[in-house]
Design a protein around this motif. Structure first.
Motif, mmCIF file in Angstrom:
data_model
loop_
_atom_site.group_PDB
_atom_site.id
_atom_site.type_symbol
_atom_site.label_atom_id
_atom_site.label_comp_id
_atom_site.label_asym_id
_atom_site.label_seq_id
_atom_site.Cartn_x
_atom_site.Cartn_y
_atom_site.Cartn_z
ATOM 1 N N HIS A 114 62.176 -14.330 -6.609
ATOM 2 C CA HIS A 114 63.404 -13.844 -7.232
ATOM 3 C C HIS A 114 63.896 -14.865 -8.272
ATOM 4 C CE1 HIS A 114 66.932 -11.335 -7.563
ATOM 5 N NE2 HIS A 114 67.714 -12.382 -7.361
ATOM 6 N N GLN A 115 63.854 -16.142 -7.918
ATOM 7 C CA GLN A 115 64.267 -17.192 -8.862
ATOM 8 C C GLN A 115 63.345 -17.230 -10.068
ATOM 9 O OE1 GLN A 115 64.282 -20.678 -6.399
ATOM 10 N NE2 GLN A 115 66.450 -20.493 -5.897
ATOM 11 N N GLN A 118 64.086 -14.611 -12.547
ATOM 12 C CA GLN A 118 65.299 -14.890 -13.334
ATOM 13 C C GLN A 118 65.141 -16.152 -14.179
ATOM 14 O OE1 GLN A 118 68.473 -14.991 -10.463
ATOM 15 N NE2 GLN A 118 68.613 -12.758 -10.389
ATOM 16 N N GLN A 120 64.532 -19.235 -13.141
ATOM 17 C CA GLN A 120 65.232 -20.403 -12.571
ATOM 18 C C GLN A 120 64.303 -21.265 -11.731
ATOM 19 O OE1 GLN A 120 68.408 -18.758 -10.323
ATOM 20 N NE2 GLN A 120 69.439 -17.857 -12.089
#
Length: 121
Positions: A114-115, A118, A120
């Motif tokens: 998920h990071q 995005q 990140q």
């Protein structure tokens, strides 16, 4: 790596646990056990069950008794031994720990992906 083979190996690893659990509820006939395992999609081959039951019996975890049947020959019903009950309790603790560990790893992987999605990471 062959996905089907991996799935079979994973099922094999928990099949004994499921069999012991079913028998722990009370006397159980092999065909009823087979039906439950098949409907739960844990096992699909009848030939797998009987050698496994024999191995568990030889290990002292279960026993069987013959019960007269009104509709034919006596039927063999499986029961857990005291040793089998202790084994199942320890197996349950291991299963609970493993479930938590696997869930944690999956959750961490999800957060990591998920990071990355995005930007990140």
């Amino acid at each position: 790596m062959d996905l089907e083979n991996a799935k079979v190996q994973m099922r094999k690893g928990i099949l004994e646990f499921c069999i012991l659990h079913i028998i722990s509820r009370g006397e159980v006939y092999a065909s009823d056990m087979l039906e439950e395992l098949t409907s739960a999609k844990i096992m699909v081959v009848e030939g797998t069950l009987y050698p496994l039951l024999t191995r568990l019996k030889n290990s002292g975890l279960l026993d069987y008794k013959w019960v007269e049947s009104a509709s034919g020959p006596p039927r063999k019903y499986y029961v857990l031994t005291d040793t089998g009950r202790v084994f199942l309790t320890q197996f349950e603790e291991t299963w609970t720990d493993l479930q938590a560990s696997v869930a944690q790893i999956i959750q961490d992987s999800f957060h990591h992906h998920h990071q990355q999605d995005q930007g990140q990471a």
